[in-house]
Design a protein around this motif. Structure first.
Motif, PDB file in Angstrom:
ATOM      1  N   ILE A 102       0.747  -1.172   0.011  1.00  0.00           N
ATOM      2  CA  ILE A 102      -0.128   0.022  -0.157  1.00  0.00           C
ATOM      3  C   ILE A 102       0.806   1.228  -0.104  1.00  0.00           C
ATOM      4  N   PRO A 123      -5.756  -0.227  -1.091  1.00  0.00           N
ATOM      5  CA  PRO A 123      -6.519  -1.588  -1.176  1.00  0.00           C
ATOM      6  C   PRO A 123      -7.742  -1.630  -2.032  1.00  0.00           C
ATOM      7  N   THR A 411      -4.130  -5.778  -4.783  1.00  0.00           N
ATOM      8  CA  THR A 411      -4.177  -4.429  -4.399  1.00  0.00           C
ATOM      9  C   THR A 411      -5.198  -3.944  -5.887  1.00  0.00           C
TER      10      THR A 411
END
Length: 424
Positions: A102, A123, A411
């Motif tokens: 992230i 995310p 992701t």
């Protein structure tokens, strides 16, 4: 009315669970790596500490499945022991040790008008997992989703219900004690198929669904889901022994790929041998496979070596056995091998044994599978073996992930555009 009320109740339960997961995911999106890793390490320690309780619940699942006539290869996927619990707990620790995806900058540039453009990883949000057997997937999926910044709603199979309940209970308590919301990990009831149906249709509440299991489950989710799906395919994997293969190496690879663990998707299900080495190799490989009690479904060349070899059909060549069975065929060239693989493979993993770099390149480019091994066993197609930590599944599709799916594949990205009062 009697059939609609339970269905409505299940739908309400799934939606309520997904809403709690989404609320939890919002707080996780801004959590530091330190906070996420601390929660994962706490969960791993808790799984080890509660090993006896997890194994005891699993023994009840295995006993019930055996009483129901479940085959041994499926029981092997279901069964847990202290070593397997320790292994998936270590997988959780391995995920904690990986870099946090992230915030990673995928690419960036300054546009001609002076705007600063950056594509960063963010995310997914809420991920739904629908899977069969294999309660280790419960811990793997929870760990990967949490580290990748997403909440996960799990829907395992009824056969592993007791095991999954204890694993999720242990992990929820551990991450909550570590300061993250327990609802980052949720488990839906598995007694009714409706819970899976409602999960795959919870568009707007769930961002992504990943099915993991047999061909029937995967096909159902792909065809019925209104939520975007990453298809994790079955593993009809091939080993091709080329004319320029080291036959000692080839023998070791074939035996390992087929017999090391038969119930997994990266086990070999089909053997192809170049005609130029068939006379030397077939007697050896047939004897070695028979020594491991492997049933061989082969063409005339294989049948000539051993009368116990049954005649292979197209159905045999297309089958993922997940057992001590293999289909086998002699081919005239690497191009014939590629043609056979493209016709029957599920696109998971293929292997070539050859000393020729040119032939290896032709094979790797020709078979069009998620992973191709050169002089190595198909058993290496695995997130852990690839250094990804625990995997959430192996994708055989091409969008947006392919092969073992680790943190990065869980992701998506956001474009951040910075200006100085720019207007268009």
């Amino acid at each position: 009315m009697s059939t609609e009320a339970p269905a409505a109740a299940i739908r309400d339960q799934v939606h309520a669970t997904a809403r709690l997961a989404r609320e939890a995911s919002i707080s996780l999106a801004t959590a530091t790596r330190l906070a996420k890793d601390a929660a994962l390490l706490a969960a791993a320690d808790a799984l080890v500490a509660d090993t006896d309780r997890i194994v005891a619940a699993n023994e009840l699942d295995v006993e019930a499945a055996r009483d129901g006539g479940t085959g041994e290869h499926v029981l092997d996927r279901l069964r847990l022991d202290p070593a397997r619990v320790a292994a998936f707990a270590q997988g959780v620790r391995d995920v904690a040790a990986l870099p946090d995806p992230i915030g990673e900058v995928v690419r960036g540039s300054v546009l001609p008008n002076g705007l600063r453009l950056t594509q960063v990883r963010v995310p997914m949000g809420v991920i739904g997992m629908i899977y069969e057997g294999r309660p280790n997937v419960t811990a793997d999926a929870a760990a990967i989703c949490l580290k990748a910044g997403s909440a996960v709603v799990l829907r395992g199979s009824a056969s592993a219900a007791r095991s999954n309940e204890v694993i999720v209970e242990v992990m929820r308590a551990a991450i909550e004690k570590a300061g993250l919301p327990a609802d980052l990990i949720s488990l839906l009831p598995s007694a009714d198929r409706a819970s899976a149906t409602e999960l795959m249709r919870a568009r707007g509440l769930v961002d992504l669904v990943i099915p993991r299991g047999g061909a029937g489950l995967i096909r159902t989710v792909v065809e019925e889901s209104t939520v975007p799906v990453i298809e994790t395919g079955t593993g009809n994997c091939h080993v091709y022994v080329d004319a320029e293969a080291d036959l000692e190496m080839a023998l070791a690879i074939v035996v390992n790929a087929k017999t090391h663990r038969t119930s997994v998707c990266n086990a070999a299900e089909s053997l192809l041998v170049h005609r130029d080495v068939a006379e030397a190799f077939l007697p050896r490989v047939v004897a070695a496979l028979r020594e491991h009690d492997v049933v061989i479904h082969g063409d005339a060349a294989f049948q000539a070596v051993d009368p116990a070899v049954t005649e292979a059909t197209d159905e045999d060549y297309a089958t993922e056995y997940l057992d001590l069975e293999i289909s086998a065929k002699v081919v005239d060239s690497v191009d014939d091998a590629i043609t056979h693989v493209r016709r029957f493979s599920s696109g998971h993993t293929e292997a070539i044994v050859t000393a020729s770099a040119r032939t290896a390149r032709r094979f790797t480019l020709g078979v069009d599978s998620a992973a191709v091994m050169v002089n190595a066993s198909t058993r290496f197609t695995d997130g852990g073996e690839f250094g990804f930590g625990a995997e959430i599944g192996i994708s055989t599709q091409k969008l947006h992930a392919r092969g073992p799916m680790g943190l990065t594949e869980m992701t998506t990205t956001t474009y951040v555009v910075e200006g100085d009062g720019h207007v268009r």
